[in-house]
Scaffold this active site. Structure first.
Site, short mmCIF file in Angstrom:
data_model
loop_
_atom_site.label_atom_id
_atom_site.label_comp_id
_atom_site.label_asym_id
_atom_site.label_seq_id
_atom_site.Cartn_x
_atom_site.Cartn_y
_atom_site.Cartn_z
N ALA A 48 6.41 -10.03 -61.61
CA ALA A 48 6.90 -8.84 -60.92
C ALA A 48 6.04 -7.63 -61.25
O ALA A 48 5.59 -7.47 -62.38
CB ALA A 48 8.35 -8.58 -61.31
N GLY A 91 16.23 -1.78 8.09
CA GLY A 91 16.14 -1.93 9.54
C GLY A 91 17.25 -2.87 10.00
O GLY A 91 17.54 -3.88 9.36
N TYR A 96 5.82 -7.11 -46.68
CA TYR A 96 4.88 -7.08 -45.57
C TYR A 96 3.88 -8.21 -45.78
O TYR A 96 3.22 -8.28 -46.83
CB TYR A 96 4.13 -5.74 -45.50
CG TYR A 96 3.00 -5.83 -44.51
CD1 TYR A 96 3.27 -5.97 -43.15
CD2 TYR A 96 1.67 -5.86 -44.93
CE1 TYR A 96 2.24 -6.11 -42.24
CE2 TYR A 96 0.63 -6.00 -44.02
CZ TYR A 96 0.93 -6.12 -42.67
OH TYR A 96 -0.08 -6.28 -41.76
N THR A 128 3.85 -0.04 8.15
CA THR A 128 3.71 -1.46 7.83
C THR A 128 2.87 -2.22 8.86
O THR A 128 2.15 -3.16 8.51
CB THR A 128 5.10 -2.12 7.70
OG1 THR A 128 5.92 -1.70 8.81
CG2 THR A 128 5.80 -1.73 6.42
N ARG A 164 10.16 7.51 -3.14
CA ARG A 164 11.52 7.67 -3.66
C ARG A 164 11.62 7.26 -5.14
O ARG A 164 12.61 7.53 -5.79
CB ARG A 164 12.51 6.85 -2.80
CG ARG A 164 12.78 7.48 -1.45
CD ARG A 164 13.44 6.51 -0.48
NE ARG A 164 12.47 5.63 0.18
CZ ARG A 164 12.80 4.65 1.03
NH1 ARG A 164 14.08 4.42 1.29
NH2 ARG A 164 11.87 3.91 1.59
N ASP A 202 8.15 -5.12 -2.02
CA ASP A 202 9.19 -4.53 -2.86
C ASP A 202 10.52 -5.26 -2.79
O ASP A 202 11.58 -4.69 -2.96
CB ASP A 202 9.35 -3.03 -2.54
CG ASP A 202 9.72 -2.77 -1.08
OD1 ASP A 202 9.78 -3.73 -0.31
OD2 ASP A 202 9.95 -1.59 -0.74
N ALA A 238 0.80 -1.23 0.00
CA ALA A 238 0.00 0.00 0.00
C ALA A 238 0.83 1.27 0.00
O ALA A 238 0.31 2.36 -0.22
CB ALA A 238 -0.93 0.00 1.22
N GLY A 239 2.14 1.13 0.23
CA GLY A 239 2.98 2.31 0.42
C GLY A 239 3.07 3.18 -0.82
O GLY A 239 2.75 2.76 -1.94
C1 UD1 Z 1 10.86 -1.77 5.62
C2 UD1 Z 1 11.13 -2.18 7.07
C3 UD1 Z 1 12.64 -2.28 7.25
C4 UD1 Z 1 13.21 -3.26 6.26
C5 UD1 Z 1 12.83 -2.92 4.83
C6 UD1 Z 1 13.21 -4.08 3.92
C7 UD1 Z 1 9.36 -1.32 8.51
C8 UD1 Z 1 9.00 -0.25 9.48
N1 UD1 Z 1 10.57 -1.21 7.97
O1 UD1 Z 1 11.44 -0.49 5.43
O2 UD1 Z 1 12.93 -2.71 8.57
O3 UD1 Z 1 14.63 -3.32 6.40
O4 UD1 Z 1 11.40 -2.73 4.73
O5 UD1 Z 1 13.04 -3.81 2.59
O6 UD1 Z 1 8.59 -2.21 8.30
N2 UD1 Z 1 3.65 -0.38 3.14
C9 UD1 Z 1 2.28 -0.44 3.28
N3 UD1 Z 1 1.66 0.51 4.04
C10 UD1 Z 1 2.33 1.50 4.67
C11 UD1 Z 1 3.74 1.56 4.53
C12 UD1 Z 1 4.37 0.59 3.76
O7 UD1 Z 1 1.64 -1.32 2.73
O8 UD1 Z 1 1.67 2.32 5.34
C13 UD1 Z 1 4.31 -1.39 2.27
C14 UD1 Z 1 5.00 -0.76 1.09
O9 UD1 Z 1 4.14 -0.76 -0.04
C15 UD1 Z 1 6.20 -1.68 0.87
C16 UD1 Z 1 6.48 -2.23 2.26
O10 UD1 Z 1 5.33 -2.02 3.04
O11 UD1 Z 1 5.92 -2.76 0.01
C17 UD1 Z 1 7.68 -1.59 2.92
O12 UD1 Z 1 7.50 -0.19 2.98
P1 UD1 Z 1 8.72 0.79 2.74
O13 UD1 Z 1 8.26 2.17 2.96
O14 UD1 Z 1 9.41 0.46 1.48
O15 UD1 Z 1 9.63 0.38 4.00
P2 UD1 Z 1 11.19 0.44 4.14
O16 UD1 Z 1 11.58 1.82 4.53
O17 UD1 Z 1 11.85 -0.14 2.96
CA CA Z 2 11.17 -0.87 1.04
#
Ligand code: UD1
Ligand code: CA
Length: 473
Positions: free
Chosen positions: A437, A150, A378, A89, A21, A113, A16-17
């Site tokens: 031809a 993380g 063609y 998350t 970036r 991702d 959902a994120g």
């Molecule tokens: C996250 C982890 C981090 C880990 C990294 C690995 C957390 C807090 N952090 O960080 O520890 O090392 O992934 O790749 O979990 N998403 C949602 N809803 C939200 C926010 C995010 O569904 O409200 C989804 C995003 O679409 C994505 C995933 O969660 O697929 C991770 O979100 P992202 O913002 O990329 O987290 P990172 O900063 O990479």
């Molecule tokens: Ca990520």
């Protein structure tokens, strides 16, 4: 019903994120890695585990992501869950809770991702979780550059006690190279109360799923870890440069496997891009500058390239050569020679021993064995028999631009068309017939006949010489 390998196990994909970036108008998970969307690469890996269900949490670009999943559905039964707004998350996983009221089992939770994750690594995590009877298990890996991941914090006994996000880490914690790929197994409903106790008391003001670890440790629950030995598999895609890096890592994996397991020569791995869905037979040589994506099956002892693009689904038979060409959605037989500069454009079926040569475009057509279409033609909506010779510059005029309809051309076995002939469809050129031809064929030609239709040719003796001798005014 067949028994699933992992009954009572469900996956949750957090998709959902915003993916800020990426600086993109499209949801991050729909960007492609080797021709396939990031989210599809995750669901492909999950499908291999034979789980009970996949819950996909969508938010940013929810409509597009859901539409994509409808068009490219996982094999596993699946559903989407809306997270609006996106508060982290941990908050994302909460959105699935109402769908889990009667569920008792293991939740395999993954971010969306990390498109290079392999099913065997997910299995390793599942097995660890079950074997150790853990309440919560997490995958970890050691990376050369911990970047924004993380960090895994262990105590003196080596047990995981906490995950610290990069932006919350102090300088000592930043030194840690063991990171969190964000793929977990949760015992459900045991961890529900932990999930409900998460707060957003951190720099990102988000509900971090990673905080569940501290809760489990404080609650004296068993936390297990499985260490993935290949960090490349869990490389996260957060930016365009990480997308490019993931593409390169996946490509390296595919090319290595083609070389070591399939006996394929890739002359220049740096300029060759092959998706994992592509299979190539032994002793085939891939020359520099090729880009092959989708469901593609190339036979043995072929030569592909240089500079050839193929988009599956497509097949190329054994001993065929394709040079400097573009092929999409087609089938090429064995012992064929295609190119240079050929374009096989969807729905083309080429039998064995066919030559499709320089600057030839073929679309939605069947070409019989031993037929040559060597130059500048063609061929569209046509059925061409065996041992036919299509002369240079032959055109099937298949399109009526008033009605917008396409019409069929049929050319029988052993027929021949001369250079610059135009076959105005619908039309049949009979077996063994010859089209002279420069002829425009507007009605059917019977078997064995000659079709000739040209403007009357005049040859004026000495005309040019006389002209040259005339005084210049
Ligand atoms: C996250 C982890 C981090 C880990 C990294 C690995 C957390 C807090 N952090 O960080 O520890 O090392 O992934 O790749 O979990 N998403 C949602 N809803 C939200 C926010 C995010 O569904 O409200 C989804 C995003 O679409 C994505 C995933 O969660 O697929 C991770 O979100 P992202 O913002 O990329 O987290 P990172 O900063 O990479
Ligand atoms: Ca990520």
């Amino acid at each position: 019903m067949t028994q699933l390998a992992n009954p009572n196990t469900r996956a949750v994909v957090l998709a959902a994120g915003h993916g800020k970036r990426m600086k993109s108008n499209y949801p991050k998970v729909l960007h492609k890695i080797a021709g396939r969307a990031i989210i599809a690469r995750i669901t492909d890996a999950l499908d291999k585990l034979e789980l009970e269900h996949v819950h996909v949490v969508v938010g940013h670009g929810a409509k597009e992501v859901e539409e994509f999943l409808v068009g490219h559905p996982p094999k596993t039964s699946w559903s989407v869950h809306l997270q609006e707004p996106q508060l982290g998350t941990g908050h994302a996983l909460m959105q699935v809770v109402p769908a889990l009221t009667s569920f008792v089992g293991v939740l395999l939770v993954t971010v969306a991702d990390t498109p290079l994750i392999q099913p065997q690594t997910l299995k390793l995590l599942l097995n660890t979780h079950v074997k150790q009877q853990a309440a919560l298990s997490l995958l970890t890996t050691i990376v050369p550059d911990a970047k924004n991941y993380g960090r895994i914090i262990r105590n003196q006994q080596g047990l995981v006690v906490q995950i610290v996000e990069d932006k919350d880490a102090d300088s000592q914690q930043k030194e840690v190279k063991e990171i969190n790929p964000a793929i977990y197994c949760l015992e459900w409903p045991q961890v529900l109360s932990g999930l409900q106790s998460l707060t957003n008391n951190n720099k990102g003001q988000e509900y971090y799923l990673t905080d569940l670890i501290e809760w489990a440790v404080a609650s004296n629950l068993c936390v297990a870890t499985a260490v993935a030995d290949n960090w490349r598999e869990v490389a996260g895609v957060n930016s365009r440069s990480e997308l490019a890096e993931a593409c390169r890592l996946l490509n390296d994996r595919v090319l290595t496997s083609l070389a070591t397991e399939s006996g394929v020569t890739v002359v220049d791995p740096q300029s060759t891009w092959i998706a994992p869905e592509v299979s190539v037979g032994s002793d085939t040589i891939i020359l520099p500058g090729c880009y092959l994506t989708g469901d593609i099956k190339i036979g043995r002892s072929c030569v592909i390239g240089p500079h050839t693009v193929m988009e599956g689904p497509l097949r190329v038979g054994d001993y065929s050569k394709v040079v400097l060409s573009l092929i999409t959605g087609s089938e090429v037989g064995a012992y064929c020679r295609v190119g240079p500069f050929a374009h096989l454009r969807e729905g083309v079926l080429i039998r064995d021993d066919v030559r499709v040569g320089n600057f030839v475009e073929v679309k939605k057509s069947m070409v019989g064995p031993n037929t040559n279409i060597s130059h500048l033609s063609y061929v569209g909506n046509a059925t061409i028999g065996a041992k036919v010779n299509i002369g240079a510059g032959t055109i099937t005029a298949n399109y009526d631009h008033i009605t917008g309809l396409k019409a069929e051309t049929v050319i029988g076995d052993e027929a021949a068309t001369g250079s610059n002939s135009v076959l105005v469809a619908p039309v049949v050129v009979g077996a063994g017939s010859v089209v002279a031809a420069g002829t425009v064929v507007t009605r059917d030609v019977p078997d064995g006949a000659l079709a000739v239709g040209r403007a009357h040719l005049e040859v004026k003796a000495c005309w040019a010489d006389r002209k040259r001798r005339q005084p210049k005014s």
